[in-house]
Design an enzyme around this catalytic site. Structure first.
Site, PDB file in Angstrom:
ATOM      1  N   HIS A 206       0.796  -1.234   0.000  1.00 54.01           N
ATOM      2  CA  HIS A 206       0.000   0.000   0.000  1.00 54.01           C
ATOM      3  C   HIS A 206       0.823   1.275   0.000  1.00 54.01           C
ATOM      4  CE1 HIS A 206       0.756  -0.507   4.357  1.00 54.01           C
ATOM      5  NE2 HIS A 206       0.698   0.811   4.380  1.00 54.01           N
TER       6      HIS A 206
HETATM    7  C1  UD1 Z   1      -2.255   5.320   5.694  1.00 53.46           C
HETATM    8  C2  UD1 Z   1      -0.994   5.884   6.334  1.00 53.46           C
HETATM    9  C3  UD1 Z   1       0.152   4.877   6.202  1.00 53.46           C
HETATM   10  C4  UD1 Z   1      -0.265   3.540   6.771  1.00 53.46           C
HETATM   11  C5  UD1 Z   1      -1.553   3.074   6.130  1.00 53.46           C
HETATM   12  C6  UD1 Z   1      -2.020   1.821   6.837  1.00 53.46           C
HETATM   13  C7  UD1 Z   1      -0.667   8.305   6.246  1.00 53.46           C
HETATM   14  C8  UD1 Z   1       0.037   9.419   5.569  1.00 53.46           C
HETATM   15  N1  UD1 Z   1      -0.565   7.107   5.668  1.00 53.46           N
HETATM   16  O1  UD1 Z   1      -2.015   5.177   4.304  1.00 53.46           O
HETATM   17  O2  UD1 Z   1       1.268   5.349   6.931  1.00 53.46           O
HETATM   18  O3  UD1 Z   1       0.771   2.617   6.525  1.00 53.46           O
HETATM   19  O4  UD1 Z   1      -2.566   4.073   6.292  1.00 53.46           O
HETATM   20  O5  UD1 Z   1      -2.951   1.109   6.104  1.00 53.46           O
HETATM   21  O6  UD1 Z   1      -1.282   8.512   7.260  1.00 53.46           O
HETATM   22  N2  UD1 Z   1      -9.467   4.445   1.622  1.00 53.46           N
HETATM   23  C9  UD1 Z   1     -10.691   3.832   1.495  1.00 53.46           C
HETATM   24  N3  UD1 Z   1     -11.226   3.250   2.606  1.00 53.46           N
HETATM   25  C10 UD1 Z   1     -10.610   3.245   3.812  1.00 53.46           C
HETATM   26  C11 UD1 Z   1      -9.369   3.869   3.919  1.00 53.46           C
HETATM   27  C12 UD1 Z   1      -8.800   4.471   2.824  1.00 53.46           C
HETATM   28  O7  UD1 Z   1     -11.290   3.791   0.431  1.00 53.46           O
HETATM   29  O8  UD1 Z   1     -11.170   2.694   4.772  1.00 53.46           O
HETATM   30  C13 UD1 Z   1      -8.879   5.088   0.428  1.00 53.46           C
HETATM   31  C14 UD1 Z   1      -9.253   6.559   0.353  1.00 53.46           C
HETATM   32  O9  UD1 Z   1      -9.563   6.848  -0.970  1.00 53.46           O
HETATM   33  C15 UD1 Z   1      -7.981   7.292   0.674  1.00 53.46           C
HETATM   34  C16 UD1 Z   1      -6.887   6.299   0.259  1.00 53.46           C
HETATM   35  O10 UD1 Z   1      -7.478   5.010   0.475  1.00 53.46           O
HETATM   36  O11 UD1 Z   1      -7.877   8.487   0.009  1.00 53.46           O
HETATM   37  C17 UD1 Z   1      -5.662   6.435   1.099  1.00 53.46           C
HETATM   38  O12 UD1 Z   1      -5.996   6.461   2.494  1.00 53.46           O
HETATM   39  P1  UD1 Z   1      -5.076   7.301   3.519  1.00 53.46           P
HETATM   40  O13 UD1 Z   1      -5.516   7.064   4.906  1.00 53.46           O
HETATM   41  O14 UD1 Z   1      -4.987   8.706   3.073  1.00 53.46           O
HETATM   42  O15 UD1 Z   1      -3.643   6.673   3.280  1.00 53.46           O
HETATM   43  P2  UD1 Z   1      -3.209   5.158   3.266  1.00 53.46           P
HETATM   44  O16 UD1 Z   1      -2.609   4.862   1.949  1.00 53.46           O
HETATM   45  O17 UD1 Z   1      -4.334   4.327   3.737  1.00 53.46           O
HETATM   46  N1  UDP Z   2      -3.802  -6.515   8.587  1.00 53.33           N
HETATM   47  C1  UDP Z   2      -5.065  -7.109   8.646  1.00 53.33           C
HETATM   48  N2  UDP Z   2      -5.673  -7.465   7.477  1.00 53.33           N
HETATM   49  C2  UDP Z   2      -5.109  -7.272   6.254  1.00 53.33           C
HETATM   50  C3  UDP Z   2      -3.820  -6.668   6.197  1.00 53.33           C
HETATM   51  C4  UDP Z   2      -3.211  -6.287   7.390  1.00 53.33           C
HETATM   52  O1  UDP Z   2      -5.611  -7.321   9.746  1.00 53.33           O
HETATM   53  O2  UDP Z   2      -5.726  -7.614   5.235  1.00 53.33           O
HETATM   54  C5  UDP Z   2      -3.170  -6.062   9.849  1.00 53.33           C
HETATM   55  C6  UDP Z   2      -1.778  -6.608  10.087  1.00 53.33           C
HETATM   56  O3  UDP Z   2      -1.829  -7.853  10.739  1.00 53.33           O
HETATM   57  C7  UDP Z   2      -1.171  -5.508  10.955  1.00 53.33           C
HETATM   58  C8  UDP Z   2      -1.819  -4.237  10.428  1.00 53.33           C
HETATM   59  O4  UDP Z   2      -2.996  -4.651   9.741  1.00 53.33           O
HETATM   60  O5  UDP Z   2      -1.569  -5.710  12.313  1.00 53.33           O
HETATM   61  C9  UDP Z   2      -0.878  -3.521   9.498  1.00 53.33           C
HETATM   62  O6  UDP Z   2      -1.537  -2.497   8.858  1.00 53.33           O
HETATM   63  P1  UDP Z   2      -0.998  -1.820   7.521  1.00 53.33           P
HETATM   64  O7  UDP Z   2      -0.095  -2.733   6.784  1.00 53.33           O
HETATM   65  O8  UDP Z   2      -2.183  -1.281   6.819  1.00 53.33           O
HETATM   66  O9  UDP Z   2      -0.222  -0.537   8.078  1.00 53.33           O
HETATM   67  P2  UDP Z   2       1.325  -0.230   8.413  1.00 53.33           P
HETATM   68  O10 UDP Z   2       1.729  -1.131   9.517  1.00 53.33           O
HETATM   69  O11 UDP Z   2       2.099  -0.397   7.151  1.00 53.33           O
HETATM   70  O12 UDP Z   2       1.309   1.210   8.799  1.00 53.33           O
END
Ligand code: UD1
Ligand code: UDP
Length: 364
Positions: A206
């Site tokens: 991601h």
């Molecule tokens: C965010 C965090 C990243 C973390 C990740 C965990 C920041 C800058 N980034 O990245 O550090 O590793 O979460 O997963 O805070 N979206 C949906 N549904 C959801 C959530 C997100 O559709 O429930 C879509 C939205 O269009 C959004 C895009 O995903 O614009 C990105 O979401 P965002 O929270 O901005 O950043 P992540 O890539 O999820």
């Molecule tokens: N995770 C989950 N389901 C998924 C992918 C990840 O429950 O399909 C959990 C994973 O076990 C970990 C957390 O989500 O506890 C990690 O989140 P993510 O990779 O989104 O964020 P990051 O750690 O990179 O910020």
């Protein structure tokens, strides 16, 4: 003592759940309030974790959603300030490195409310990553810096942080992992995807650097097709990645042995991780979870802020290089296993330590 914890994105829930439990069990003087910014909002990116981790429904839900960095951070600050003005907590707890983390710590400090940062001191030394900016800024303005691994201690000392603010407590995410493990035995996720123990690979991706460009994502699709001839590939797909794959029409390019699924709940995900041959990822938390479980982890990034997963654990960095990643996959399938150890204090008691430190300090 009134403490308000902030959650916003998927990796935050696992870190706050054990802290909530520890307050309930060991520190009854604490009134604990939970505020969910709504940075992540899909059921399978948010609600499912509350249910599975035994977190109560949040006291506040800010409903922020996605947006540019400035938009998301700014909106959180405006809404969160209202909550702080109403609740007037003695301290807030922020976890990890997402936009909700910096937005809420900055808002609190401007109102002279103390901030505790859980997972302090981690550094990738790559300021191109939005998370690195969030980590540095949050640590700079926090009053309590709770550190998960030794590199965090070294980084904070090198940055000249006062020793009295730094506490090496271990890893709250591992507290959650340990408490969820017994529940994973009843998961039927392997049957659901018709996969067998140690005969499949998991992929999670991601990071913007891996999934935002069409070229990079199309190279990834080719790479996944290629390794899927070795073993089935299960790809629980993050919403950011799904949107991009669909926009670029690449979801249709993935072959039959690459199984695309929605994000999986925590219990099923850990059940699957524990039984997999290996995981390919760019996640932060998963590098730690695989180290704890002794599962082989290949990280498709050039840096990691979690070096203990490499120096002590089962993680290896292959850069953003699919050729290297493919070689590493084949080596593991052919029996090369990195034998790891579990980093110090990743013992399921980190949240208890945090609760105790906050309790003792509140007495002075
Ligand atoms: C965010 C965090 C990243 C973390 C990740 C965990 C920041 C800058 N980034 O990245 O550090 O590793 O979460 O997963 O805070 N979206 C949906 N549904 C959801 C959530 C997100 O559709 O429930 C879509 C939205 O269009 C959004 C895009 O995903 O614009 C990105 O979401 P965002 O929270 O901005 O950043 P992540 O890539 O999820
Ligand atoms: N995770 C989950 N389901 C998924 C992918 C990840 O429950 O399909 C959990 C994973 O076990 C970990 C957390 O989500 O506890 C990690 O989140 P993510 O990779 O989104 O964020 P990051 O750690 O990179 O910020």
């Amino acid at each position: 003592m009134k403490i308000l914890s902030v959650v916003g994105a998927r990796p935050n829930f696992m870190k706050v759940a054990p802290i909530h439990r520890a307050f309930k069990k060991y520190n009854k003087r604490v009134t604990h309030i939970i505020c969910h910014t709504g940075q992540h909002y899909d059921t399978n990116m948010s609600e499912v974790f509350f249910n599975q981790l035994g977190l109560p429904a949040p006291d506040y839900y800010l409903g922020i959603g996605g947006g540019s960095h400035a938009e998301q951070t700014g909106k959180i600050m405006i809404k969160f300030e209202e909550v702080l003005l109403k609740e007037k907590p003695d301290l807030i707890i922020v976890v990890g490195d997402v936009n909700s983390t910096i937005a809420c710590s900055l808002t609190a400090q401007k109102l002279h409310i103390q901030v505790a940062h859980v997972e302090a001191g981690l550094r990738s030394f790559d300021r191109y990553m939005p998370e690195e900016i969030n980590r540095i800024l949050t640590d700079t303005i926090s009053d309590y810096l709770f550190v998960t691994e030794k590199s965090g201690l070294i980084n904070l000392r090198n940055e000249g942080v006062e020793e009295s603010k730094i506490f090496f407590v271990g890893n709250c995410m591992i507290d959650s992992l340990i408490s969820i493990l017994p529940l994973t035995k009843s998961s039927d996720i392997l049957e659901k995807y018709d996969i067998k123990r140690k005969e499949f690979i998991i992929v999670t991706m991601h990071r913007p650097s891996n999934v935002d460009s069409e070229y990079r994502l199309s190279e990834m699709a080719k790479f996944l097709n290629s390794i899927s001839s070795e073993q089935k590939v299960i790809f629980p797909i993050h919403p950011r990645t799904r949107k991009n794959l669909e926009n670029f029409g690449l979801d249709k390019k993935l072959e039959g042995n690459v199984i695309l699924t929605d994000p999986v709940g925590y219990i099923d995900f850990i059940a699957m991780l524990n039984e997999s041959t290996l995981i390919l990822t760019d996640s932060g938390g998963i590098q730690e979870e695989s180290t704890y479980l002794g599962v082989q982890c290949i990280t498709l990034r050039t840096t990691t802020e979690r070096p203990s997963s490499i120096e002590e654990g089962t993680n290896q960095l292959v850069g953003e290089d699919f050729n290297k990643a493919e070689k590493a996959v084949k080596q593991i399938i052919n029996g090369y296993e990195k034998i790891g150890t579990i980093p110090e204090l990743w013992d399921g008691r980190s949240a208890e330590r945090i609760s105790e430190i906050l309790f003792n300090n509140s007495m002075h």
